[in-house]
Every structure is written in C-alpha cells, then in structure tokens.
Write a protein that holds these residues in place. Sequence first.
Motif, PDB file in Angstrom:
ATOM      1  N   VAL A 398       0.808  -1.242   0.233  1.00  0.00           N
ATOM      2  CA  VAL A 398      -0.065   0.030   0.055  1.00  0.00           C
ATOM      3  C   VAL A 398       0.894   1.302   0.076  1.00  0.00           C
ATOM      4  CG1 VAL A 398      -1.514   1.434   1.288  1.00  0.00           C
ATOM      5  CG2 VAL A 398      -2.051  -1.040   1.166  1.00  0.00           C
ATOM      6  N   THR A 399       0.609   2.269  -0.815  1.00  0.00           N
ATOM      7  CA  THR A 399       1.268   3.609  -0.903  1.00  0.00           C
ATOM      8  C   THR A 399       0.485   4.723  -0.413  1.00  0.00           C
ATOM      9  OG1 THR A 399       2.699   2.435  -2.869  1.00  0.00           O
ATOM     10  CG2 THR A 399       2.816   4.639  -2.604  1.00  0.00           C
ATOM     11  N   LEU A 400       0.812   5.445   0.258  1.00  0.00           N
ATOM     12  CA  LEU A 400      -0.181   6.408   0.858  1.00  0.00           C
ATOM     13  C   LEU A 400       0.826   7.713   0.918  1.00  0.00           C
ATOM     14  CD1 LEU A 400      -2.715   7.444   1.561  1.00  0.00           C
ATOM     15  CD2 LEU A 400      -2.469   6.434   4.024  1.00  0.00           C
ATOM     16  N   PRO A 401       0.907   8.704  -0.268  1.00  0.00           N
ATOM     17  CA  PRO A 401       1.932   9.744  -0.152  1.00  0.00           C
ATOM     18  C   PRO A 401       1.796  10.651   1.120  1.00  0.00           C
ATOM     19  CG  PRO A 401       1.193   9.307  -2.173  1.00  0.00           C
ATOM     20  CD  PRO A 401       0.255   8.584  -1.293  1.00  0.00           C
ATOM     21  N   ARG A 402       0.415  10.758   1.547  1.00  0.00           N
ATOM     22  CA  ARG A 402       0.397  11.766   2.859  1.00  0.00           C
ATOM     23  C   ARG A 402       0.985  11.554   3.864  1.00  0.00           C
ATOM     24  NH1 ARG A 402      -4.991  10.472   4.494  1.00  0.00           N
ATOM     25  NH2 ARG A 402      -5.604  11.187   2.307  1.00  0.00           N
ATOM     26  N   PHE A 403       1.458  10.305   3.987  1.00  0.00           N
ATOM     27  CA  PHE A 403       2.509   9.982   5.126  1.00  0.00           C
ATOM     28  C   PHE A 403       3.990   9.574   4.772  1.00  0.00           C
ATOM     29  CE2 PHE A 403      -1.886   9.527   6.931  1.00  0.00           C
ATOM     30  CZ  PHE A 403      -1.811  10.439   7.996  1.00  0.00           C
ATOM     31  N   SER A 404       4.832   9.931   5.619  1.00  0.00           N
ATOM     32  CA  SER A 404       6.026   9.235   5.330  1.00  0.00           C
ATOM     33  C   SER A 404       5.944   7.434   5.801  1.00  0.00           C
ATOM     34  CB  SER A 404       7.262   9.385   6.293  1.00  0.00           C
ATOM     35  OG  SER A 404       7.052   9.240   7.653  1.00  0.00           O
ATOM     36  N   GLU A 405       6.812   6.399   5.151  1.00  0.00           N
ATOM     37  CA  GLU A 405       6.739   5.233   5.521  1.00  0.00           C
ATOM     38  C   GLU A 405       6.778   4.890   7.098  1.00  0.00           C
ATOM     39  OE1 GLU A 405       9.735   1.967   3.715  1.00  0.00           O
ATOM     40  OE2 GLU A 405      10.349   2.426   5.667  1.00  0.00           O
ATOM     41  N   ALA A 406       7.658   5.701   7.673  1.00  0.00           N
ATOM     42  CA  ALA A 406       7.601   5.337   9.312  1.00  0.00           C
ATOM     43  C   ALA A 406       6.314   6.010   9.754  1.00  0.00           C
ATOM     44  CB  ALA A 406       8.819   6.448   9.716  1.00  0.00           C
ATOM     45  N   GLU A 407       5.730   7.131   9.442  1.00  0.00           N
ATOM     46  CA  GLU A 407       4.483   7.264   9.992  1.00  0.00           C
ATOM     47  C   GLU A 407       3.578   6.347   9.736  1.00  0.00           C
ATOM     48  OE1 GLU A 407       4.927  12.261   9.444  1.00  0.00           O
ATOM     49  OE2 GLU A 407       4.262  11.155   7.980  1.00  0.00           O
ATOM     50  N   LEU A 408       3.582   5.793   8.409  1.00  0.00           N
ATOM     51  CA  LEU A 408       2.282   4.656   8.186  1.00  0.00           C
ATOM     52  C   LEU A 408       2.448   3.661   9.259  1.00  0.00           C
ATOM     53  CD1 LEU A 408       2.670   4.831   4.335  1.00  0.00           C
ATOM     54  CD2 LEU A 408       0.747   5.284   5.550  1.00  0.00           C
ATOM     55  N   VAL A 409       3.859   3.234   9.445  1.00  0.00           N
ATOM     56  CA  VAL A 409       3.845   2.048  10.351  1.00  0.00           C
ATOM     57  C   VAL A 409       3.752   2.404  11.606  1.00  0.00           C
ATOM     58  CG1 VAL A 409       5.756   0.510  11.411  1.00  0.00           C
ATOM     59  CG2 VAL A 409       5.842   0.980   8.958  1.00  0.00           C
ATOM     60  N   GLU A 410       4.179   3.619  12.204  1.00  0.00           N
ATOM     61  CA  GLU A 410       3.695   3.922  13.458  1.00  0.00           C
ATOM     62  C   GLU A 410       2.508   4.269  13.887  1.00  0.00           C
ATOM     63  OE1 GLU A 410       6.289   7.361  13.906  1.00  0.00           O
ATOM     64  OE2 GLU A 410       8.188   6.032  13.658  1.00  0.00           O
ATOM     65  N   ARG A 411       1.585   4.989  12.870  1.00  0.00           N
ATOM     66  CA  ARG A 411       0.208   5.095  13.152  1.00  0.00           C
ATOM     67  C   ARG A 411      -0.521   3.546  13.162  1.00  0.00           C
ATOM     68  NH1 ARG A 411      -2.557   9.653  11.636  1.00  0.00           N
ATOM     69  NH2 ARG A 411      -1.038  11.645  11.982  1.00  0.00           N
ATOM     70  N   ALA A 412      -0.145   2.997  12.342  1.00  0.00           N
ATOM     71  CA  ALA A 412      -0.806   1.417  12.351  1.00  0.00           C
ATOM     72  C   ALA A 412      -0.351   0.780  13.593  1.00  0.00           C
ATOM     73  CB  ALA A 412      -0.369   0.740  11.276  1.00  0.00           C
ATOM     74  N   ALA A 413       0.934   0.836  14.221  1.00  0.00           N
ATOM     75  CA  ALA A 413       1.166   0.325  15.277  1.00  0.00           C
ATOM     76  C   ALA A 413       0.512   0.827  16.513  1.00  0.00           C
ATOM     77  CB  ALA A 413       2.719   0.608  15.639  1.00  0.00           C
ATOM     78  N   ALA A 414       0.053   2.263  16.370  1.00  0.00           N
ATOM     79  CA  ALA A 414      -0.659   2.792  17.638  1.00  0.00           C
ATOM     80  C   ALA A 414      -2.114   2.240  17.639  1.00  0.00           C
ATOM     81  CB  ALA A 414      -0.628   4.244  17.188  1.00  0.00           C
ATOM     82  N   LYS A 415      -2.335   1.664  16.505  1.00  0.00           N
ATOM     83  CA  LYS A 415      -3.793   0.962  16.515  1.00  0.00           C
ATOM     84  C   LYS A 415      -3.560  -0.435  16.756  1.00  0.00           C
ATOM     85  CE  LYS A 415      -6.300   4.876  15.470  1.00  0.00           C
ATOM     86  NZ  LYS A 415      -6.961   5.674  16.310  1.00  0.00           N
ATOM     87  N   SER A 416      -2.451  -0.667  17.021  1.00  0.00           N
ATOM     88  CA  SER A 416      -2.101  -2.330  17.317  1.00  0.00           C
ATOM     89  C   SER A 416      -2.317  -3.041  15.855  1.00  0.00           C
ATOM     90  CB  SER A 416      -3.081  -2.964  18.488  1.00  0.00           C
ATOM     91  OG  SER A 416      -2.547  -4.023  18.935  1.00  0.00           O
ATOM     92  N   VAL A 417      -2.006  -2.417  14.785  1.00  0.00           N
ATOM     93  CA  VAL A 417      -2.060  -3.419  13.710  1.00  0.00           C
ATOM     94  C   VAL A 417      -0.525  -3.389  13.137  1.00  0.00           C
ATOM     95  CG1 VAL A 417      -2.694  -3.416  11.252  1.00  0.00           C
ATOM     96  CG2 VAL A 417      -4.209  -2.537  12.956  1.00  0.00           C
ATOM     97  N   GLY A 418       0.064  -4.594  13.005  1.00  0.00           N
ATOM     98  CA  GLY A 418       1.654  -4.867  12.647  1.00  0.00           C
ATOM     99  C   GLY A 418       1.598  -4.924  11.109  1.00  0.00           C
ATOM    100  N   ILE A 419       2.700  -4.076  10.664  1.00  0.00           N
ATOM    101  CA  ILE A 419       2.695  -4.156   9.035  1.00  0.00           C
ATOM    102  C   ILE A 419       4.211  -3.785   8.798  1.00  0.00           C
ATOM    103  CG2 ILE A 419       0.457  -3.109   8.506  1.00  0.00           C
ATOM    104  CD1 ILE A 419       1.611  -0.440   8.178  1.00  0.00           C
ATOM    105  N   HIS A 420       4.987  -4.077   7.954  1.00  0.00           N
ATOM    106  CA  HIS A 420       6.255  -3.988   7.633  1.00  0.00           C
ATOM    107  C   HIS A 420       6.544  -2.748   6.812  1.00  0.00           C
ATOM    108  CE1 HIS A 420       7.357  -7.547   9.944  1.00  0.00           C
ATOM    109  NE2 HIS A 420       6.960  -8.109   9.150  1.00  0.00           N
ATOM    110  N   PRO A 421       7.521  -1.853   7.055  1.00  0.00           N
ATOM    111  CA  PRO A 421       7.929  -1.070   6.056  1.00  0.00           C
ATOM    112  C   PRO A 421       8.585  -1.478   4.942  1.00  0.00           C
ATOM    113  CG  PRO A 421       9.420  -1.062   7.809  1.00  0.00           C
ATOM    114  CD  PRO A 421       8.385  -1.877   8.240  1.00  0.00           C
ATOM    115  N   LEU A 422       8.568  -0.926   3.756  1.00  0.00           N
ATOM    116  CA  LEU A 422       9.237  -1.636   2.541  1.00  0.00           C
ATOM    117  C   LEU A 422      10.357  -1.507   2.557  1.00  0.00           C
ATOM    118  CD1 LEU A 422       9.008  -2.706  -0.373  1.00  0.00           C
ATOM    119  CD2 LEU A 422       8.742  -0.470  -1.115  1.00  0.00           C
ATOM    120  N   SER A 423      11.037  -0.374   3.448  1.00  0.00           N
ATOM    121  CA  SER A 423      12.509  -0.189   3.680  1.00  0.00           C
ATOM    122  C   SER A 423      13.361  -1.310   4.144  1.00  0.00           C
ATOM    123  CB  SER A 423      12.820   1.040   4.366  1.00  0.00           C
ATOM    124  OG  SER A 423      12.179   0.868   5.482  1.00  0.00           O
ATOM    125  N   ARG A 424      12.468  -2.105   5.037  1.00  0.00           N
ATOM    126  CA  ARG A 424      12.915  -3.401   5.837  1.00  0.00           C
ATOM    127  C   ARG A 424      13.619  -4.339   4.694  1.00  0.00           C
ATOM    128  NH1 ARG A 424      10.640  -7.272  10.052  1.00  0.00           N
ATOM    129  NH2 ARG A 424      10.891  -9.074   9.038  1.00  0.00           N
TER     130      ARG A 424
END
Lengths: 460, 460
Positions: A398-424
Amino acid sequence: MADSFPLPVFGGDAPLYDQLYRHIAAAIQSGALSPGSRLPSKRRLCALAGVSMSTVETAYSLLAAEGYVLAKPRSGYVCAHLLPPAPNPPAPVSESAPAPPPSRWAYDCSTSGVDTSVFPFSSWARITKEAVYENPGLLQRGHPQGDLPLRSALAELLAQYRGVRCSPEQVVVGAGADYLLSLLLQLLPEQRAIALEDPGYPAAYAAASLHGWEVVPVPVDGEGMDPEVLERSGAGLAYVTPSHQFPLGVTMPAGRRSRLLHWAASAPDRWLIEDDYDSEFRYSSRPIPALQGLDRAGRVVYMGTFSRSIAPAIRVAYMILPRSLLERYRATFSHGACTVSRFEQESLRRFITQGLYGRHLRRTGNLYRKKCALFTKALAEIPGATVSGADAGLHFLVTLPRFSEAELVERAAAKSVGIHPLSRYCHSVEPRPSTVVLGFAGLTEEELAQAAALLKKAWT
Amino acid sequence: MADSFPLPVFGGDAPLYDQLYRHIAAAIQSGALSPGSRLPSKRRLCALAGVSMSTVETAYSLLAAEGYVLAKPRSGYVCAHLLPPAPNPPAPVSESAPAPPPSRWAYDCSTSGVDTSVFPFSSWARITKEAVYENPGLLQRGHPQGDLPLRSALAELLAQYRGVRCSPEQVVVGAGADYLLSLLLQLLPEQRAIALEDPGYPAAYAAASLHGWEVVPVPVDGEGMDPEVLERSGAGLAYVTPSHQFPLGVTMPAGRRSRLLHWAASAPDRWLIEDDYDSEFRYSSRPIPALQGLDRAGRVVYMGTFSRSIAPAIRVAYMILPRSLLERYRATFSHGACTVSRFEQESLRRFITQGLYGRHLRRTGNLYRKKCALFTKALAEIPGATVSGADAGLHFLVTLPRFSEAELVERAAAKSVGIHPLSRYCHSVEPRPSTVVLGFAGLTEEELAQAAALLKKAWT
C-alpha cells in the motif's frame, strides 16, 4: 586415610551403589580426595558406610571403568590424577526457558502467516496413521534426496501446475526452502557473487552472507530483476522470484524471463535460482508457468515449499536441479540422510496423490482470493491510497503519499496493527516512498475488516 | 499475416483457451511468429481456429498478461520482442528415476543399520494422530530452536540419562546430527581449524571440508583423542565421541575427559563438540555421564540423535549449546524455522513423556545386548580373532592378524557379508593392521549367526 574418608549421605531414589559412586567421583573431581591417595578397602568401606559388599564392589568397578581410580595390585584402589576442573563457576541453570513472546499486535499483518482454518485435520491424521502402519520399511534410512515415490509425485505435480519439466531424479526434498538454499550455496563454490533482488527476501541475504558469498543487490523494476544491472554485476548466480516478486508483488513477464534465461545461458557457470514460494495463489489470471520450464540450457534451479500452501508446520520444501548439477550434488551431499522424516514424506505423497492437496489448494485459494479482495477493497477506500502487487500470493503493498513510511508504520502500530515498512527489504535501492507491506493470510475475514477499519482511522 | 498464422491442432483434456495460448506462446518463443508481427484479430481467429470468442479472448489476455504480446491501440495484438531461447537443446527427460540400489550383500554389517522390529508402530501411530488432532496451533510457525515442550522434555531426559546439565533454552532441535553440525560450523567463524578424531566419523570430515575448515586429524589412542596432539594442533574446535568412539569403540575415561575440558577452558574461543551418537546402548557397565555435565567453563556443545535409538526415519537430533554461544546462535539463525515438523516434534515429546521412549530403549537395549553377545562370541571362536570396542553401541572391531585388512574384507565379500575396513575411517594415522568394523544392529539374531558362520569359513 580411610578414617578421613568423606562418607556420603544416602538419600533419594537412586541405587546406593550409584550414590556412592557419584559421591566418590565428585570428591576426586573436586580434589577432596587427592591424586595417588588410597580408597578404603572394600570391606572397610562396607563397615564405614553401612552398605553391602556388592554395593561397594559395583561403585568401585564403575570408578575404575571410568578412570577415576586405578586398581593397583596389593594396594587396592588409588585415586587417579585428574586435572583440576576448569576455574569458571558453573553457569546458573534456569529451570525454564522463556515462552515465545506473543504477537505484539492485535492484528499481525506480517507476510509469513497462513490460514490454517481449512486444514484437513482428519484427512491428515488418517493419512499419517496409514503412512506409519502400512510402511514398516520406512523406519530404515531412505534416499538422501527424498524417497522416490514422493519425488515422482512432486515431478508430476509441478509439471501439471507449474509447467516444470523434470524427472524425479532431479528432485531434492529437504526441511525448508532456507535449508535447500544453503545447500545450493555450498554446491556452487566457484561462484562467489550472488545477485539478489532489491528489495528482496531477507533470508536469502542472510544465507548468502553466512556462506561467505559476495552479495550484489540488483534493483527490481516493474518486471522483476533488472537484467542490465545483472549483466554488469559480475555475479554468476541470481536469485529471483518471478511468479510474485517478494516483496513488490511484480509478476515477471515472458520477455524478461527470456532475457534472464539468456543471461544464464550466455556464459559458463551462470545459474538462476527460481524461488516459486507462493505461486500456488493467483487471483486475476491463471498461474504463469515457471521459468524452469522455458530453460533450454539447464541453468535454472527451481525451488518451492509447502510451508505456505499447506502450513508452516509442514517442513517440506523441494528443489529441481538441472541435470548438469546432479552429479556434483550427489558427490557433495549423498553421504547425508534426507532431512525430512520418511513418515512425513509418505504422508505428503498420499496427500498429493489422493487429490487432497489439489482440493486444499482450491479451498485455500478461494479463501485467499476473498480475503485479498476484501482487504484491498477496504484499504483502497482510504483517500490517496494505492494498492499494488495484489494479483497473487499472500501479501501486497500500500502506498499513501500523505505520510512517510515511518509514519504509516507508527500510526498503524498505535492502533495495534503490525505491518512492515518496505525499507525493511531494501538494501542499496531507495524504497518507493510512503509504502508498506501487508500480509493477509493469517487473519480471518472479520479480523481483516477490523484491521482495515483501524488503518483507515490511522491513515486519514 | 493472418493467413500465414500457424493454427493449433486441438486435442487432449486441456481447455481450448489453454491449448491456444500455449500454441501461440510457443510460436512466439521459437520465433515462428516474429517480434512486431500482428496476431489475427479475435474475430478472425475464431473463424480460422473454429473456436468461440471467449476462448480467443482468454488466450489473448493470458498472452498479454505474460508479456508475449502487447496490446496496441487500433492495431490489436503485436508479438513482443523476446530474446531467442538459449541454444542448447532440451535435456532429455527420463520418465522414472532409478530405484535405490539394493544392498550388495546378503548380510550387510554396515554401521548405520538399526533394529526396527520392536518399533512400537501402534503407539507411534496413535501418538502421531493425537498430535495432529489435539494441536491445531501446531500448524503455525514454531520456535526456531524447536518447540519449548519438546526442548523441556529433552533437557529432562538428558539430565536423567546422560548427566547433561542444561535448561530448555539451550536446546536446539534440528533435522539430523549432520545438519546441526553444519550449523555449528557456520556459528564459529573465527575458528578455522577443527580437530577430528582419527580414525573418525566420515561425515564430520566431509562437513568440515565443505564449510571451509582446516581439518586437523588427531590420533585416537586407547582412551580417545590424544590431548597432547590436540594441544599442539592449533585447532580451536575439537569434535569427539567420548561415550563410544567412532569407529574404535573406545570409552573415554574420566582422566582424559578432564584433560579435554581443561584444554577447552585454558584459552578463549576453544570449543568441544561432544557427539553422543549411540550412548544409549551400553552393555558391560552403566552409561558414563556426558562430558557436558562436567564442563564448568561452558565450552562443550553436546549433540545427540534419535536416528539410532528410535529409527533412521525419525529425523530429529538436538544439540545443547553453552550459554556463551546462545546469543550468537540466535543472532545468526533465529530468522529461520526449525527444520523438524512440529507434528513430529509433538509426537516425539509424547513418546518421551509417556514413558514409551524409555520402554523402547530398554527393549532395544536388551535386543542389542543379545545380538552383540551372540555375534562377538561366534566371531571370537575364529582362531586368532580378537574383538574390541564391543562394550557399547551398535558396532565393534575384529582384528585377525592372519589376513591383511583387504583380505578380510574381500574374503567376507566373497561370502556376501559386507563389512568395512578400518582404513576407511583413517586419515593421517596408519590403521591398526588386519582390522575390520562390523555393525550388527540391522541384522536379526538368525542372520547374525549365519553371517558369523560365513565369516568363520571365510577367515579360517
């Protein structure tokens, strides 16, 4: 001497001779009984310790057999000269190992999950039992490449589902794709540089480094590994995932396949590893035949696994070696046994040949198609979000330009959804910005709907 | 163009769209349809090939999806530019692999056989079925070192039977001792020289060479590996079989054990691998506790396997890592999955904790004691023959000075009795003259009597 002899305190369930033996051995080991000193006579020790002659005799003969004491004619038993025990104190031994940590997320969208809810437990249990009962011969050592009946079933299955062309003698069965990859890396010692997809599968990077290979990350474009960069890289071995690139989800088109095969065939000792890890699941068109089936030069090693199509617990993977590598493989590895239990090999063979595997693939394929559609549809409704790589397999981007990669991951984590950043998964390339990797197979449809709703909140 | 279009001949069970797709893809791949040339319009191909519009549409969309053709606005479909297939002709694909060769001998006294006649099939089948039914969670990925319940059972078992001191977190479960040895050889990269027993276990030599280690053969005397030669060797890692040296059958006495431990503890980064491969079977005295249990410095890696104590088919081995190696092990290997199926791990755990393993060991131990006594007694009656190394394990040596080693093997082979020359296991040392290695576990008592009678004829 005998009077200063340290007498044991008996207790517990162990036989008396054993307690006596251990007591004296420990005294010798610790230096409490010094080298060259004499043990009490058997008769005397009977009296001192209040045990029977046979108890003492057994203990002494054990001590002699193990070299703690030497039997000297007329002198009885003399303590041997043992070097002192190493100085360090014994490491503390904890009574229990920590339990594996529970998932940190309420919704774990990692890429390694699979759906096991439709696993045919009763069929598998029946088959496993039959495999044990009906095949006593399976207890003996089997063929190092895996048993012929399973290899034949695999060759037929791969011809039918994947367009792989091979005979059973080219099939090698082993305990997991990572294990087989490590064998391959040991098999091709004149090649010391390996081209890996970038972004790519982390375990391939880890294995290559571990085995001392020079790793050359080669960028992946919209068609897979870039053949011009590969050509310039100097690598003699390239590892690719043409059916569903990990993690970008790209399917390699025929033209690119042809170029990679051409690369491999155009110089001696060039090899392609085709990892077909989740090719069983394809949603928008029928499965694309394997690179291996197009290979006229015998330079493709095809690899696959049942970890995703059946379950991670089933530690069975396979590779198809080109004939030109067979002899070398056998010279190098045929002294070892196959790493998969023969009972499990026979269970899997029955699962395939009785049509249960095909049925299971259809059921899980339908399930994954539904899950993928449900999850991608819900995520595509997030303003600005683009889904890619969802035509096949068990994950997408999923690509969502409004946020940075780190923000996407952190905001998901804050809702307890675990996802991986592509940079990994990126090494030398810059990751596509604002992009994350989501697996869906391990969650139920309900959980996916909930996860999507949470991500919508997190990312809006 | 369309008139020269090569039409397919339909036949077989495959759907028509699939046959059409394959036919055109092959024509593009082979160059029969040249790059840039146009395919017939869908409507025209329907008429030409006599198939429905949906058949043509499906075939064309597959071709487009896989990159064989490009959809050009207003021009229809145009063949893509594929590089020519690699020049070599396809390798012939034989329909069947050769069956594993049958044993060349009527009586195979190789050292790898085990007696499977008393294997508790019904218990194992029941346990296996229960393990599947009662543990749906086992389908998911487990702990990379093996599941905790099995590791706990192993730690307890080894403490009780072998005097091994460890906690479950130090246990690593894997698909075979050779596999675990190869992990260890990857784990200790700063050590590049390994001391191996000479004569010794061939697979250890093979694994060490494969992983690029310098192999230092160290002679075995009547007590095991010679510690003075080890000290001078410069090796930082030594692989030993103290319970029952392979192949000499020597049991290492306590004094020698202490010296080896001292060697390991007296410099940083020295390690001992204790392979306890057939320690379960001991006939003339009780089992000697493992070296690991005496190790105060945390320098011993203990290894064992169920291949001999249960059956070669059960691909489960284990190693006990010292705490000082645990972190490094986890950093290096924890990305991978355990190579043993979780169902099989759970089956084995139940086999152990329900007391079935202990019972099986007692039954097979009695069986092997009888076999060993029967076989050695019969062979000792051959004039001039000496038996050694028969106190434990599943093989022993026979020395018969009247013949050379080669004559002993050849004369046995002429009677169809397969035995190994001792020199097979020797590297730098001269083998003890006129000595051969005989395994007995895989033959029945009747077969052993017959084999002994044949050897008596052959060697008299």
